[in-house]
Write an enzyme that holds these catalytic residues in place. Structure first.
Site, PDB file in Angstrom:
ATOM      1  N   ASN A   6       0.855  -1.189   0.000  1.00  0.00           N
ATOM      2  CA  ASN A   6       0.000   0.000   0.000  1.00  0.00           C
ATOM      3  C   ASN A   6       0.895   1.245   0.000  1.00  0.00           C
ATOM      4  O   ASN A   6       1.648   1.472   0.947  1.00  0.00           O
ATOM      5  CB  ASN A   6      -0.903  -0.044   1.245  1.00  0.00           C
ATOM      6  CG  ASN A   6      -1.849   1.139   1.282  1.00  0.00           C
ATOM      7  OD1 ASN A   6      -1.462   2.255   0.955  1.00  0.00           O
ATOM      8  ND2 ASN A   6      -3.086   0.912   1.690  1.00  0.00           N
ATOM      9  N   ASP A   8      -0.049   4.464  -0.250  1.00  0.00           N
ATOM     10  CA  ASP A   8      -0.710   5.728   0.132  1.00  0.00           C
ATOM     11  C   ASP A   8       0.219   6.675   0.887  1.00  0.00           C
ATOM     12  O   ASP A   8       0.165   7.891   0.710  1.00  0.00           O
ATOM     13  CB  ASP A   8      -1.893   5.459   1.082  1.00  0.00           C
ATOM     14  CG  ASP A   8      -3.024   4.723   0.410  1.00  0.00           C
ATOM     15  OD1 ASP A   8      -3.051   4.654  -0.824  1.00  0.00           O
ATOM     16  OD2 ASP A   8      -3.890   4.209   1.152  1.00  0.00           O
ATOM     17  N   HIS A   9       1.054   6.101   1.758  1.00  0.00           N
ATOM     18  CA  HIS A   9       1.833   6.969   2.643  1.00  0.00           C
ATOM     19  C   HIS A   9       2.947   7.720   1.921  1.00  0.00           C
ATOM     20  O   HIS A   9       3.495   8.681   2.455  1.00  0.00           O
ATOM     21  CB  HIS A   9       2.360   6.188   3.850  1.00  0.00           C
ATOM     22  CG  HIS A   9       1.243   5.853   4.797  1.00  0.00           C
ATOM     23  ND1 HIS A   9       0.585   6.819   5.526  1.00  0.00           N
ATOM     24  CD2 HIS A   9       0.632   4.685   5.078  1.00  0.00           C
ATOM     25  CE1 HIS A   9      -0.368   6.251   6.230  1.00  0.00           C
ATOM     26  NE2 HIS A   9      -0.366   4.955   5.977  1.00  0.00           N
ATOM     27  N   ARG A  17       3.568  18.805   2.055  1.00  0.00           N
ATOM     28  CA  ARG A  17       4.074  20.046   1.449  1.00  0.00           C
ATOM     29  C   ARG A  17       3.236  20.531   0.270  1.00  0.00           C
ATOM     30  O   ARG A  17       3.513  21.577  -0.296  1.00  0.00           O
ATOM     31  CB  ARG A  17       5.513  19.832   0.973  1.00  0.00           C
ATOM     32  CG  ARG A  17       6.532  20.012   2.056  1.00  0.00           C
ATOM     33  CD  ARG A  17       6.652  21.481   2.449  1.00  0.00           C
ATOM     34  NE  ARG A  17       7.494  21.649   3.599  1.00  0.00           N
ATOM     35  CZ  ARG A  17       8.800  21.937   3.532  1.00  0.00           C
ATOM     36  NH1 ARG A  17       9.376  22.100   2.371  1.00  0.00           N
ATOM     37  NH2 ARG A  17       9.492  22.056   4.632  1.00  0.00           N
ATOM     38  N   ARG A  48      -7.194  12.804   0.799  1.00  0.00           N
ATOM     39  CA  ARG A  48      -6.128  13.298   1.689  1.00  0.00           C
ATOM     40  C   ARG A  48      -4.737  12.838   1.270  1.00  0.00           C
ATOM     41  O   ARG A  48      -3.752  13.414   1.679  1.00  0.00           O
ATOM     42  CB  ARG A  48      -6.401  12.925   3.142  1.00  0.00           C
ATOM     43  CG  ARG A  48      -6.226  11.475   3.439  1.00  0.00           C
ATOM     44  CD  ARG A  48      -6.315  11.203   4.923  1.00  0.00           C
ATOM     45  NE  ARG A  48      -7.675  11.372   5.423  1.00  0.00           N
ATOM     46  CZ  ARG A  48      -8.138  10.734   6.493  1.00  0.00           C
ATOM     47  NH1 ARG A  48      -7.352   9.921   7.170  1.00  0.00           N
ATOM     48  NH2 ARG A  48      -9.369  10.897   6.909  1.00  0.00           N
ATOM     49  N   THR A  99      -7.232   6.483  10.181  1.00  0.00           N
ATOM     50  CA  THR A  99      -7.106   5.418   9.190  1.00  0.00           C
ATOM     51  C   THR A  99      -8.360   4.558   9.284  1.00  0.00           C
ATOM     52  O   THR A  99      -9.194   4.774  10.154  1.00  0.00           O
ATOM     53  CB  THR A  99      -5.825   4.586   9.426  1.00  0.00           C
ATOM     54  OG1 THR A  99      -5.729   3.583   8.413  1.00  0.00           O
ATOM     55  CG2 THR A  99      -5.806   3.922  10.790  1.00  0.00           C
ATOM     56  N   GLY A 214      -2.440  -2.647   9.967  1.00  0.00           N
ATOM     57  CA  GLY A 214      -1.618  -2.666  11.173  1.00  0.00           C
ATOM     58  C   GLY A 214      -0.559  -3.753  11.176  1.00  0.00           C
ATOM     59  O   GLY A 214       0.092  -3.974  12.205  1.00  0.00           O
ATOM     60  N   GLY A 235       0.964  -1.331   4.355  1.00  0.00           N
ATOM     61  CA  GLY A 235       1.384   0.000   3.939  1.00  0.00           C
ATOM     62  C   GLY A 235       2.297   0.688   4.933  1.00  0.00           C
ATOM     63  O   GLY A 235       3.503   0.845   4.719  1.00  0.00           O
ATOM     64  N   GLN A 236       1.722   1.103   6.057  1.00  0.00           N
ATOM     65  CA  GLN A 236       2.423   1.962   7.022  1.00  0.00           C
ATOM     66  C   GLN A 236       3.809   1.436   7.395  1.00  0.00           C
ATOM     67  O   GLN A 236       4.789   2.161   7.346  1.00  0.00           O
ATOM     68  CB  GLN A 236       1.541   2.092   8.277  1.00  0.00           C
ATOM     69  CG  GLN A 236       2.222   2.642   9.503  1.00  0.00           C
ATOM     70  CD  GLN A 236       2.318   4.162   9.486  1.00  0.00           C
ATOM     71  OE1 GLN A 236       1.510   4.843   8.893  1.00  0.00           O
ATOM     72  NE2 GLN A 236       3.319   4.690  10.155  1.00  0.00           N
TER      73      GLN A 236
HETATM   74  N1  PXP Z   1      -5.989  -3.002   3.891  1.00  0.00           N
HETATM   75  C1  PXP Z   1      -6.951  -2.051   3.956  1.00  0.00           C
HETATM   76  C2  PXP Z   1      -8.318  -2.418   3.487  1.00  0.00           C
HETATM   77  C3  PXP Z   1      -6.668  -0.752   4.411  1.00  0.00           C
HETATM   78  O1  PXP Z   1      -7.647   0.165   4.467  1.00  0.00           O
HETATM   79  C4  PXP Z   1      -5.346  -0.445   4.785  1.00  0.00           C
HETATM   80  C5  PXP Z   1      -5.008   0.950   5.221  1.00  0.00           C
HETATM   81  O2  PXP Z   1      -5.159   1.821   4.139  1.00  0.00           O
HETATM   82  C6  PXP Z   1      -4.378  -1.455   4.691  1.00  0.00           C
HETATM   83  C7  PXP Z   1      -4.724  -2.725   4.266  1.00  0.00           C
HETATM   84  C8  PXP Z   1      -2.947  -1.199   5.074  1.00  0.00           C
HETATM   85  O3  PXP Z   1      -2.874  -0.906   6.429  1.00  0.00           O
HETATM   86  P1  PXP Z   1      -1.479  -0.439   7.064  1.00  0.00           P
HETATM   87  O4  PXP Z   1      -1.130   0.872   6.415  1.00  0.00           O
HETATM   88  O5  PXP Z   1      -1.794  -0.322   8.504  1.00  0.00           O
HETATM   89  O6  PXP Z   1      -0.482  -1.510   6.733  1.00  0.00           O
END
Ligand code: PXP
Length: 259
Positions: A6, A8-9, A17, A48, A99, A214, A235-236
């Site tokens: 993921n 997104d981050h 910025r 976001r 989140t 998580g 992701g995170q």
């Molecule tokens: N799966 C889903 C459906 C999510 O919404 C997210 C967070 O966007 C993730 C996985 C990934 O979570 P994390 O960023 O905590 O690893």
């Protein structure tokens, strides 16, 4: 075990910025080279982090399948049908949340979710439902004729963090902070039991089972040992590690744990 990264981050950092750097598109070849199996992004209603243009370009340019997380809002489903990702994962969305907190409430949104799934399927997009690991949610998912379910591992991850990672009580999103170790251990055992039971039923009903939320380099082993779960979306923790090691190393480290 398949790994969806993921990204997104990466866009979160860019949005800090409001400039063009770092660009999530630059992650695509690195993810592919590092052994990721899928790119996961969440096009949130408030935009976001990932924007419509990011989603469009990522879906167009990615050599890996793209799993697009989205809400069940009518407008969002229209957008996703136009974007045509490989998979859409329907998630609950509340604008105030930090989140995604918890899985979809299928029971109270059955018809709306059904309509969304039918539209996505008509556009040849496979569908996953992000759900809490309960028998009821698995059975409802089956009724909705989706290909995938993604089990929400956030509760498990929060309890794990309290027991093993020495999280302090200032952490804002974790409700279990005040509990004793014995209660936390029981809760962890119970949450793993629920995830296993749900994964098992999902496979018995012919669903493909993913999990996520998580998960990190410490807790992921407990989930990856469950044979019915064939994919994790993370992701995170990967993006956090990449700040220090680079994205390639962060992904290969995770793949190694999952091997
Ligand atoms: N799966 C889903 C459906 C999510 O919404 C997210 C967070 O966007 C993730 C996985 C990934 O979570 P994390 O960023 O905590 O690893």
């Amino acid at each position: 075990m398949l790994l969806g990264v993921n990204i997104d981050h990466i866009a979160v950092l860019r949005e800090a910025r409001k400039i063009n750097d770092p660009n999530p598109l630059d992650a695509l070849p690195i993810c592919k080279l590092s052994g990721a199996d899928q790119i996961t992004i969440h096009l949130r209603e408030d935009r976001r982090h990932i924007h419509d243009n990011d989603a469009k370009n990522i879906i167009h340019l990615s050599q890996l399948p793209v799993n697009l997380e989205c809400s069940i809002g009518d407008e969002m489903i229209e957008i996703v049908c136009d974007l045509k990702p490989h998979r859409a994962t329907l998630v609950p969305e509340n604008r105030a949340e930090v989140t995604t907190e918890g899985g979809l409430d299928i029971k109270n949104n059955f018809e709306k979710i059904k309509t969304a799934i039918e539209k996505l399927h008509a556009n040849e997009i496979e569908v996953s439902l992000f759900i809490d690991p309960t028998i009821e949610m698995i059975k409802l998912s089956k009724e909705l004729k989706v290909e995938w379910i993604e089990l929400h591992t956030g509760t498990f991850a929060n309890i794990y963090a309290m027991l093993f990672s020495g999280l302090d009580k200032t952490h804002h999103s974790i409700k279990e902070l005040e509990l004793s170790r014995k209660v936390l251990q029981d809760k962890l055992d119970h949450s793993i039991y629920e995830i296993k039971k749900s994964a098992n039923l999902g496979v018995d009903l012919g669903l493909k089972v993913a999990a996520g939320h998580g998960l990190n380099y410490q807790n992921v082993t407990m989930i990856s040992k469950i044979p019915e779960i064939i994919e994790l979306n993370i992701g995170q923790s990967i993006v956090a590690r990449s700040v220090f090691t680079g994205l390639h190393q962060a992904i290969t480290d995770m793949k190694e744990i999952l091997a």
